[in-house]
Design a protein around this motif. Structure first.
Motif, PDB file in Angstrom:
ATOM      1  N   LEU A 192     -28.129  58.587  29.370  1.00 33.93           N
ATOM      2  CA  LEU A 192     -27.492  58.433  30.682  1.00 33.93           C
ATOM      3  C   LEU A 192     -26.828  59.736  31.099  1.00 33.93           C
ATOM      4  O   LEU A 192     -26.316  60.473  30.264  1.00 33.93           O
ATOM      5  CB  LEU A 192     -26.413  57.341  30.631  1.00 33.93           C
ATOM      6  CG  LEU A 192     -26.854  55.898  30.592  1.00 33.93           C
ATOM      7  CD1 LEU A 192     -25.623  54.996  30.512  1.00 33.93           C
ATOM      8  CD2 LEU A 192     -27.700  55.527  31.807  1.00 33.93           C
ATOM      9  N   GLY A 195     -30.105  61.630  35.249  1.00 40.67           N
ATOM     10  CA  GLY A 195     -31.039  61.343  36.330  1.00 40.67           C
ATOM     11  C   GLY A 195     -30.479  60.361  37.332  1.00 40.67           C
ATOM     12  O   GLY A 195     -29.268  60.279  37.538  1.00 40.67           O
ATOM     13  N   ASN A 196     -31.387  59.610  37.974  1.00 47.94           N
ATOM     14  CA  ASN A 196     -30.933  58.589  38.925  1.00 47.94           C
ATOM     15  C   ASN A 196     -31.645  57.273  38.657  1.00 47.94           C
ATOM     16  O   ASN A 196     -32.043  56.559  39.558  1.00 47.94           O
ATOM     17  CB  ASN A 196     -31.131  59.049  40.366  1.00 47.94           C
ATOM     18  CG  ASN A 196     -32.587  59.309  40.682  1.00 47.94           C
ATOM     19  OD1 ASN A 196     -33.455  59.199  39.811  1.00 47.94           O
ATOM     20  ND2 ASN A 196     -32.867  59.634  41.931  1.00 47.94           N
ATOM     21  N   ARG A 197     -31.758  56.965  37.353  1.00 48.16           N
ATOM     22  CA  ARG A 197     -32.403  55.708  36.967  1.00 48.16           C
ATOM     23  C   ARG A 197     -31.438  54.546  37.161  1.00 48.16           C
ATOM     24  O   ARG A 197     -30.222  54.713  37.080  1.00 48.16           O
ATOM     25  CB  ARG A 197     -32.819  55.778  35.491  1.00 48.16           C
ATOM     26  CG  ARG A 197     -33.835  56.871  35.194  1.00 48.16           C
ATOM     27  CD  ARG A 197     -33.810  57.258  33.735  1.00 48.16           C
ATOM     28  NE  ARG A 197     -32.535  57.865  33.355  1.00 48.16           N
ATOM     29  CZ  ARG A 197     -32.219  58.218  32.122  1.00 48.16           C
ATOM     30  NH1 ARG A 197     -33.068  58.022  31.137  1.00 48.16           N
ATOM     31  NH2 ARG A 197     -31.041  58.766  31.860  1.00 48.16           N
ATOM     32  N   HIS A 198     -31.972  53.368  37.402  1.00 51.29           N
ATOM     33  CA  HIS A 198     -31.139  52.171  37.517  1.00 51.29           C
ATOM     34  C   HIS A 198     -31.609  51.170  36.467  1.00 51.29           C
ATOM     35  O   HIS A 198     -32.743  50.697  36.511  1.00 51.29           O
ATOM     36  CB  HIS A 198     -31.272  51.587  38.926  1.00 51.29           C
ATOM     37  CG  HIS A 198     -30.418  50.364  39.156  1.00 51.29           C
ATOM     38  ND1 HIS A 198     -29.053  50.367  38.928  1.00 51.29           N
ATOM     39  CD2 HIS A 198     -30.727  49.116  39.588  1.00 51.29           C
ATOM     40  CE1 HIS A 198     -28.566  49.158  39.216  1.00 51.29           C
ATOM     41  NE2 HIS A 198     -29.555  48.394  39.610  1.00 51.29           N
ATOM     42  N   PHE A 199     -30.755  50.885  35.495  1.00 48.75           N
ATOM     43  CA  PHE A 199     -31.084  49.905  34.458  1.00 48.75           C
ATOM     44  C   PHE A 199     -30.517  48.563  34.897  1.00 48.75           C
ATOM     45  O   PHE A 199     -29.312  48.453  35.137  1.00 48.75           O
ATOM     46  CB  PHE A 199     -30.481  50.325  33.116  1.00 48.75           C
ATOM     47  CG  PHE A 199     -31.057  51.613  32.595  1.00 48.75           C
ATOM     48  CD1 PHE A 199     -32.226  51.605  31.850  1.00 48.75           C
ATOM     49  CD2 PHE A 199     -30.452  52.834  32.871  1.00 48.75           C
ATOM     50  CE1 PHE A 199     -32.776  52.791  31.369  1.00 48.75           C
ATOM     51  CE2 PHE A 199     -30.991  54.024  32.398  1.00 48.75           C
ATOM     52  CZ  PHE A 199     -32.157  54.001  31.645  1.00 48.75           C
TER      53      PHE A 199
ATOM     54  N   LYS B  12     -28.930  56.446  47.349  1.00 46.54           N
ATOM     55  CA  LYS B  12     -30.389  56.397  47.494  1.00 46.54           C
ATOM     56  C   LYS B  12     -30.673  55.835  48.881  1.00 46.54           C
ATOM     57  O   LYS B  12     -30.834  54.625  49.058  1.00 46.54           O
ATOM     58  CB  LYS B  12     -30.992  55.479  46.419  1.00 46.54           C
ATOM     59  CG  LYS B  12     -30.976  56.086  45.028  1.00 46.54           C
ATOM     60  CD  LYS B  12     -31.524  55.114  43.986  1.00 46.54           C
ATOM     61  CE  LYS B  12     -31.683  55.808  42.640  1.00 46.54           C
ATOM     62  NZ  LYS B  12     -31.836  54.855  41.524  1.00 46.54           N
ATOM     63  N   LEU B  15     -33.465  53.373  49.817  1.00 41.74           N
ATOM     64  CA  LEU B  15     -33.423  51.958  49.430  1.00 41.74           C
ATOM     65  C   LEU B  15     -32.681  51.102  50.450  1.00 41.74           C
ATOM     66  O   LEU B  15     -32.682  49.883  50.367  1.00 41.74           O
ATOM     67  CB  LEU B  15     -32.740  51.795  48.062  1.00 41.74           C
ATOM     68  CG  LEU B  15     -33.480  52.322  46.837  1.00 41.74           C
ATOM     69  CD1 LEU B  15     -32.755  51.865  45.571  1.00 41.74           C
ATOM     70  CD2 LEU B  15     -34.919  51.830  46.808  1.00 41.74           C
ATOM     71  N   ARG B  58     -24.281  44.509  43.121  1.00 43.12           N
ATOM     72  CA  ARG B  58     -25.548  45.091  43.570  1.00 43.12           C
ATOM     73  C   ARG B  58     -25.385  46.536  44.035  1.00 43.12           C
ATOM     74  O   ARG B  58     -26.363  47.261  44.203  1.00 43.12           O
ATOM     75  CB  ARG B  58     -26.157  44.246  44.702  1.00 43.12           C
ATOM     76  CG  ARG B  58     -26.756  42.917  44.265  1.00 43.12           C
ATOM     77  CD  ARG B  58     -27.892  43.069  43.253  1.00 43.12           C
ATOM     78  NE  ARG B  58     -29.031  43.800  43.779  1.00 43.12           N
ATOM     79  CZ  ARG B  58     -30.021  43.267  44.483  1.00 43.12           C
ATOM     80  NH1 ARG B  58     -30.027  41.982  44.729  1.00 43.12           N
ATOM     81  NH2 ARG B  58     -31.006  44.010  44.925  1.00 43.12           N
ATOM     82  N   ALA B  60     -24.397  49.085  42.447  1.00 46.39           N
ATOM     83  CA  ALA B  60     -24.760  50.101  41.449  1.00 46.39           C
ATOM     84  C   ALA B  60     -26.128  50.713  41.731  1.00 46.39           C
ATOM     85  O   ALA B  60     -26.316  51.926  41.622  1.00 46.39           O
ATOM     86  CB  ALA B  60     -24.723  49.499  40.051  1.00 46.39           C
ATOM     87  N   GLY B  61     -27.074  49.880  42.129  1.00 46.59           N
ATOM     88  CA  GLY B  61     -28.448  50.345  42.324  1.00 46.59           C
ATOM     89  C   GLY B  61     -28.630  51.285  43.497  1.00 46.59           C
ATOM     90  O   GLY B  61     -29.690  51.889  43.655  1.00 46.59           O
ATOM     91  N   ASP B  64     -27.244  57.344  43.832  1.00 46.16           N
ATOM     92  CA  ASP B  64     -28.287  58.272  43.397  1.00 46.16           C
ATOM     93  C   ASP B  64     -27.849  58.964  42.095  1.00 46.16           C
ATOM     94  O   ASP B  64     -27.792  60.188  42.004  1.00 46.16           O
ATOM     95  CB  ASP B  64     -28.561  59.297  44.501  1.00 46.16           C
ATOM     96  CG  ASP B  64     -29.873  60.045  44.247  1.00 46.16           C
ATOM     97  OD1 ASP B  64     -30.786  59.450  43.664  1.00 46.16           O
ATOM     98  OD2 ASP B  64     -29.955  61.227  44.624  1.00 46.16           O
ATOM     99  N   LEU B  65     -27.532  58.125  41.128  1.00 46.09           N
ATOM    100  CA  LEU B  65     -27.034  58.567  39.816  1.00 46.09           C
ATOM    101  C   LEU B  65     -27.635  57.603  38.805  1.00 46.09           C
ATOM    102  O   LEU B  65     -28.112  56.536  39.177  1.00 46.09           O
ATOM    103  CB  LEU B  65     -25.516  58.380  39.731  1.00 46.09           C
ATOM    104  CG  LEU B  65     -24.614  58.943  40.814  1.00 46.09           C
ATOM    105  CD1 LEU B  65     -23.263  58.267  40.735  1.00 46.09           C
ATOM    106  CD2 LEU B  65     -24.484  60.433  40.620  1.00 46.09           C
ATOM    107  N   SER B  67     -27.460  54.524  36.647  1.00 43.57           N
ATOM    108  CA  SER B  67     -26.577  53.368  36.813  1.00 43.57           C
ATOM    109  C   SER B  67     -27.071  52.207  35.954  1.00 43.57           C
ATOM    110  O   SER B  67     -28.251  52.120  35.628  1.00 43.57           O
ATOM    111  CB  SER B  67     -26.530  52.956  38.286  1.00 43.57           C
ATOM    112  OG  SER B  67     -27.831  52.634  38.740  1.00 43.57           O
TER     113      SER B  67
END
Ligand SMILES: Cc1ncc(C[n+]2csc(CCOP(=O)(O)OP(=O)(O)O)c2C)c(N)n1
Ligand code: SF4
Lengths: 339, 257
Positions: A192, A195-199, B12, B15, B58, B60-61, B64-65, B67
């Protein structure tokens, strides 16, 4: 390397260190507490005693996503509390090792006595469909070896792997050679903060939640299932002992109880799954050689049903309940069953 | 400042729209968090957002980091695991009042005790919104909700005192007081230790509308009229918003003999 005397729980911690454990969070419970007691003394492992097992599993999920190999250890009551977030870890594909040192349940049951009552909980304890890899060794040296395998399988599958033990083998002292020459699998995903991933535990595709896309959900579950099956194939562990005499019976057992099965090796062929789930496919071929399949386990038939399901035939079942493993009782039950 | 669009780099944008109802206050809080990030120029690589479950969760998604959208009530222990694994990360929790104070209440209490260096932004809409409008731990006394048809028999939790117990950071603010909310979030992010911002915000669809508010603007006007700013007070009265004053840390534990 020389042989040294170690307790089962201690062997788990030594192996975890070799496998690269860097973060542990847990909550005290018999018969698993020796694991946290040992780990707090290790220099390069961060150890947290959390407020409960829910916090413990969630803290290791966070730590694992942040890049550290992470583990927790508990017994039945704590394993029950962890279930929701075990599902989360499958959905978010988080590599973890969860040790469950089983004791007699349900509920507080008989806390100091060994049991095998959490076998089905390993695969169906959380809601929804998920496909965990589960190992269950039967000696101190095997606890050592399969702790390392559990860490490797977790990294390869990006999923929480369960290492089952029980109050008997975890508290057993045996001499082992603590081998450090294992091939250790390393983390493949960046930690973590990179990047800009969303888990998310929501159904998703490429970091985007897809809360009502049926086709995407089906693809996701199929992919997760295939991934688990593929990884499991690299950890095809079981023990099969043919009988020196002609026998028509295959005796199946695992964990603590399988240690007493060796006593009957001159009367029965013996089979012991070490990777409990996904069920090792070889059992189909091995079982086809025997007229009778006899299973004994320390519960009311949890693995027996799974074996019946995979073999498509009836098996005979001997429950050994209450945490007591007594040779005379088992002898009587095994031979009684015969006539 | 109002034309400043630099905060958008934390979102983001592709989105959007969010799944929130028209008139929902969550967007205001989300935007203000990003403005606070921007004011501090938080590095995008090195900041992680964690949420629980609910309408607020919701959000969090949309950052642009990196999460993590955890299980209901479990954002804080996940965030603590992240922070204790890598202290260099800025870890920010965003979630609802039901999630953080209700089902996750024990984790909140324990994180205060541990004084973990993370920031929690609570979208405090006084209701369990996502599930249709059931009573929450901070729903006011006598308020009607789906599960309290005769009015909430309980008094709302006033959690500021928990933070005092270990000299952690606590602020209350509202979606009307935008500059104040931003200041509270900035100070919380700068605080070394556990920090919590209770941002009162509007759920018009599953709360306000049932209480007789015609639209969410009326709810904002209620915040304007009801709340007075009282920063750095010892404690906040029911109708006050502000940052509570930190006391010097008491000596840690028993002296060894
Ligand atoms: C273990 C569990 N119980 C119940 C739920 C259902 N649930 C989803 S969101 C929610 C309440 C959310 O309320 P809050 O945290 O205040 O967030 P809001 O929706 O108001 O933003 C509940 C009860 C769940 N997801 N998981
Ligand atoms: S239900 Fe309430 S909190 Fe949820 S999105 Fe709609 S207005 Fe916002």
């Amino acid at each position: 390397m020389t042989k040294q005397l170690f307790q089962g729980n201690q062997a788990i911690t030594m192996a975890a260190e070799v496998a690269g454990l860097k973060f542990f969070a847990g909550y005290p419970i018999t018969p698993a507490s020796e694991i946290i007691h040992e780990l707090v003394n290790k220099k390069h492992i961060k150890v947290l005693q959390m407020e409960d097992e829910i916090a413990s599993i969630n803290a290791i999920i966070g730590a694992s996503l942040a890049g550290l190999k992470a583990m927790t250890a508990t017994s039945g009551p704590g394993f029950s509390l962890m279930q929701e977030s075990i599902g989360l870890a499958h959905m978010m594909e988080v590599p973890l090792v969860i040790v469950n040192v089983q004791r007699v349940g349900p509920s507080t049951g008989m806390p100091t006595l060994p049991a095998q009552g959490d076998v089905i909980q390993c695969i169906h304890g959380s809601h929804g469909d998920y496909f965990p890899i589960v190992f269950y060794p039967n000696s101190v040296s095997e606890l050592y070896k399969y702790t390392i395998m559990a860490f490797n399988a977790a990294e390869e599958s990006l999923s929480p792997v369960i290492l089952l033990s029980d109050g008997f083998i975890s508290h057993l002292y045996e001499t082992i050679i603590p081998d450090r020459n294992f091939d250790i699998k390393n983390r493949t995903r960046p930690p973590l903060g990179a990047g800009n991933r969303h888990f998310t535990g929501l159904s998703h595709e490429d970091s985007v939640p897809k809360t009502s896309d049926v086709d995407n959900y089906r693809r996701l579950i199929t992919r997760l299932h295939e991934k688990q099956q593929l990884t499991a194939q690299r950890y095809n562990y079981y023990e099969y002992l043919e009988c020196s005499k002609d026998t028509d019976t295959l005796l199946i057992s695992y964990g603590a109880l399988s240690r007493i099965a060796y006593y009957f090796k001159n009367d029965f062929a013996l089979y012991r799954p070490i990777r409990l789930f996904p069920i090792v496919e070889e059992i189909k071929i091995i079982a086809s050689r025997y007229k009778r399949i006899l299973i004994m386990e320390m519960n009311t038939g949890q693995y027996a049903h799974e074996i019946e399901r995979i073999l498509h035939r009836e098996v005979e079942f001997i429950p050994i309940l209450g945490g007591c493993i007594d040779l005379n009782e088992i002898k009587q039950k095994l031979y009684e069953q015969r006539y | 400042m109002n034309n400043d669009t630099n905060f958008k780099r934390y979102l983001k944008l592709d989105l959007l729209p969010t799944p929130w109802c028209p008139g929902c206050g969550n967007g205001i809080v989300l935007k203000t968090i990003c403005q606070a990030f921007d004011e501090l120029d938080l590095p995008k690589n090195g900041t992680v957002v964690v949420s629980g479950i609910g309408c607020a969760g919701r959000s969090a998604g949309f950052f642009d980091l990196d999460s993590v959208h955890t299980a209901h009530g479990r954002a804080i222990p996940v965030a603590e695991g992240i922070k204790y694994a890598n202290d260099a990360l800025n870890v920010v929790v965003v979630s609802g009042d039901g999630d953080l104070i209700g089902i996750g209440g024990n984790h909140l209490f324990q994180a205060i005790r541990r004084n973990t260096n993370i920031t929690v932004i609570c979208y405090a809409n006084e209701i369990y919104a996502m599930t249709g409008g059931q009573v929450s731990p901070i729903t006011p006394h006598n308020t009607k909700t789906l599960t309290t048809p005769n009015g909430n028999p309980d008094r709302p939790a006033d959690i500021q005192f928990l933070f005092k117990s270990n000299n952690c950071f606590f602020a209350r603010t509202t979606a009307y007081h935008l500059n104040h909310m931003r200041k509270c979030i900035v100070e919380a992010l700068k605080f070394k230790g556990f920090s919590f911002v209770e941002a009162r915000t509007m759920c018009i669809v599953n709360y306000g509308r049932r209480l007789g508010y015609k639209n969410s603007n009326e709810m904002l006007l209620h915040y304007k009229e009801f709340y007075k700013i009282n920063d750095y007070a010892e404690a906040l009265a029911e109708n006050e918003i502000g940052i509570i004053k930190s006391a010097p840390r008491s000596s840690d534990g028993f002296p060894s003999a």
